[in-house]
Design an enzyme around this catalytic site. Structure first.
Site, mmCIF file in Angstrom:
data_model
loop_
_atom_site.group_PDB
_atom_site.id
_atom_site.type_symbol
_atom_site.label_atom_id
_atom_site.label_comp_id
_atom_site.label_asym_id
_atom_site.label_seq_id
_atom_site.Cartn_x
_atom_site.Cartn_y
_atom_site.Cartn_z
ATOM 1 N N HIS A 1 0.841 -1.203 0.000
ATOM 2 C CA HIS A 1 0.000 0.000 0.000
ATOM 3 C C HIS A 1 0.881 1.260 0.000
ATOM 4 C CE1 HIS A 1 -3.304 2.680 1.487
ATOM 5 N NE2 HIS A 1 -2.286 3.271 2.074
ATOM 6 N N GLU A 2 1.915 1.270 0.828
ATOM 7 C CA GLU A 2 2.805 2.440 0.889
ATOM 8 C C GLU A 2 3.531 2.652 -0.447
ATOM 9 O OE1 GLU A 2 2.762 4.579 3.276
ATOM 10 O OE2 GLU A 2 1.406 3.325 4.442
ATOM 11 N N HIS B 1 1.327 4.260 -2.980
ATOM 12 C CA HIS B 1 1.292 5.731 -2.909
ATOM 13 C C HIS B 1 2.405 6.333 -3.759
ATOM 14 C CE1 HIS B 1 -1.864 6.565 -0.125
ATOM 15 N NE2 HIS B 1 -1.333 5.888 0.869
ATOM 16 N N GLU C 1 -6.053 6.988 -0.916
ATOM 17 C CA GLU C 1 -5.968 5.780 -0.083
ATOM 18 C C GLU C 1 -6.621 4.593 -0.788
ATOM 19 O OE1 GLU C 1 -4.160 5.359 2.529
ATOM 20 O OE2 GLU C 1 -3.579 7.466 2.443
ATOM 21 N N ASP D 1 -4.742 1.186 -1.983
ATOM 22 C CA ASP D 1 -5.287 -0.130 -1.640
ATOM 23 C C ASP D 1 -5.468 -0.974 -2.898
ATOM 24 O OD1 ASP D 1 -5.409 0.453 1.023
ATOM 25 O OD2 ASP D 1 -7.592 0.700 1.133
HETATM 26 ZN ZN LIG Z 1 -2.101 5.234 2.713
#
Ligand SMILES: [Zn+2]
Length: 420
Positions: free
Chosen positions: A274-275, A278, A352, A356
């Site tokens: 997930h990071e 981003h 976000e 995901d």
């Molecule tokens: Zn996040």
């Protein structure tokens, strides 16, 4: 009271009122039992504890906001600004040093006022719910380091801005914008390497199997991963987290030691996916660009207002000055800040979901990430059923149930959810 005074007063009261209503709705929205998706995760009394945590924090937050509002009004209508200004002027230091002292003293006053609240929050509320790990020593040392850094890093920048508005004429806002932008870019490099290590210890990940899993995933998405660090988050709190900092060579992924302790390998890889999502989706750059854009708008508006006599009259100040104009403009700017803040949070919530989606699509399934999110929210006693209006005003992340539902939809029909 002139028009500017009424605008600032109305903005302060509306902001307070909206938050009050949102808090009220948020407490009312609680269903009384855990949502279906979470039944299996709660042990005896944990759900009730999460409800108590929400109530205690809401009540405390309201009290803090009310006292903060009262303090601003008392300072304003008690003629705090002209009294402080007259005192600073009496030393005849010249406009820039006087400005540093004036703004520095206001910042110190604000910090002092917030101190009892952070003490209560850390040592009473967080301690009562089993999260606090901060010792008094850490708490005090943190405050001292923060203040020293604030002066060392903030004062030169502030002096520059005061100088530009004092001496550079109509383009002062452009020079100031340039200076702040340069400062923000430099901070991207020195924050992870020089500043954060002043507060926490960063060690290379010791779990070699976990590291191999992380590297394998990073390689599969072509992510240039140099460093995975474990940070001693447990120095302050039992809550876990992970984040990503820096650009270029200084990119690093950081896992809190508390996170490593509570999650298994597949969940940790999912959190890091997930990071990295981003980063891959350019959210980090986007955030920085938005911050820079916002700063430009703010300095431009400041340049329009700073010489306006009504701004000083609204706060009972007989002597206009650049430093006072800068401070008072901060109060007038609050409504703009309120709206840009809401917009930034909307974008952040959208990002976000995108991160995901990226994590689920590149690791084959959203299962591990959904489980990690479930465990995290139970462990953190998070509010699982926030009111939409409260989310609209305050949430930078979507409510966890919505994130899990989106991940499940994607796992069921992965076709429509390829990374784009
Ligand atoms: Zn996040």
């Amino acid at each position: 009271m002139n028009g500017i005074a009424w605008i600032v007063l109305a903005a302060l009261l509306i902001d307070f009122g909206l938050n009050w209503v949102a808090d009220h709705l948020n407490l009312k929205a609680q269903p009384g039992k855990p949502p279906e998706a979470f039944r299996a995760f709660f042990k005896n009394g944990d759900y009730e504890r999460s409800q108590a945590y929400l109530r205690v924090n809401t009540r405390f937050g309201r009290l803090a906001e009310a006292i903060q509002l009262a303090a601003i009004l008392v300072f304003w209508f008690g003629r705090g600004f002209p009294v402080l200004d007259a005192w600073v002027r009496s030393f005849q230091w010249g406009p820039i040093f006087s400005g540093l002292v004036f703004i520095g003293l206001l910042a110190a006053l604000r910090l002092t006022l917030s101190l009892p609240f952070s003490i209560y929050s850390t040592f009473v509320i967080e301690a009562r719910f089993g999260f606090n790990r901060t010792t008094w020593r850490t708490f005090i040392v943190d405050r001292i380091k923060g203040a020293v850094l604030g002066v060392l890093l903030g004062a030169p920048l502030l002096a520059g801005i005061l100088f530009f508005f004092q001496a550079a004429g109509p383009l002062a806002w452009l020079y100031s914008w340039g200076a702040v932008t340069a400062y923000m870019l430099v901070m991207q490099y020195i924050a992870p390497t020089l500043i954060m290590p002043l507060f926490n210890r960063f060690e290379p990940l010791k779990d070699t199997e976990l590291e191999a899993d992380i590297r394998r995933y990073a390689q599969s998405i072509n992510f240039p991963l140099q460093n995975v660090f474990v940070m001693d988050g447990s120095k302050r709190s039992g809550k876990g987290n992970a984040f990503f900092t820096g650009f270029g060579r200084h990119k690093r992924i950081v896992l809190f030691d508390t996170l490593v302790r509570h999650h298994d390998r597949s969940e940790l890889v999912a959190i890091l996916a997930h990071e990295m999502g981003h980063y891959k989706k350019h959210h980090v750059l986007m955030g920085l660009a938005m911050g820079i854009g916002q700063t430009g708008v703010m300095f431009y508006l400041l340049s329009l207002c700073i010489g306006y006599p009504a701004l000083f009259e609204a706060f009972f100040m007989p002597h206009p000055s650049v430093y006072a104009g800068l401070t008072l403009f901060g109060l007038l700017y609050a409504p703009v800040d309120f709206f840009t803040g809401i917009l930034a949070m909307m974008i952040s919530r959208r990002n976000e979901y995108a991160a995901d989606r990226y994590a689920a699509a590149t690791s084959g399934s959203g299962q591990a990430l959904a489980e990690a999110l479930q465990k995290l929210s139970v462990h953190h006693l998070s509010n699982l059923s926030p009111h939409p209006f409260y989310v609209f005003l305050n949430y930078s992340h979507p409510p966890v149930l919505k994130r899990i539902a989106a991940l499940q939809r994607q796992t069921e029909s992965p076709e429509g959810a390829r990374p784009s």
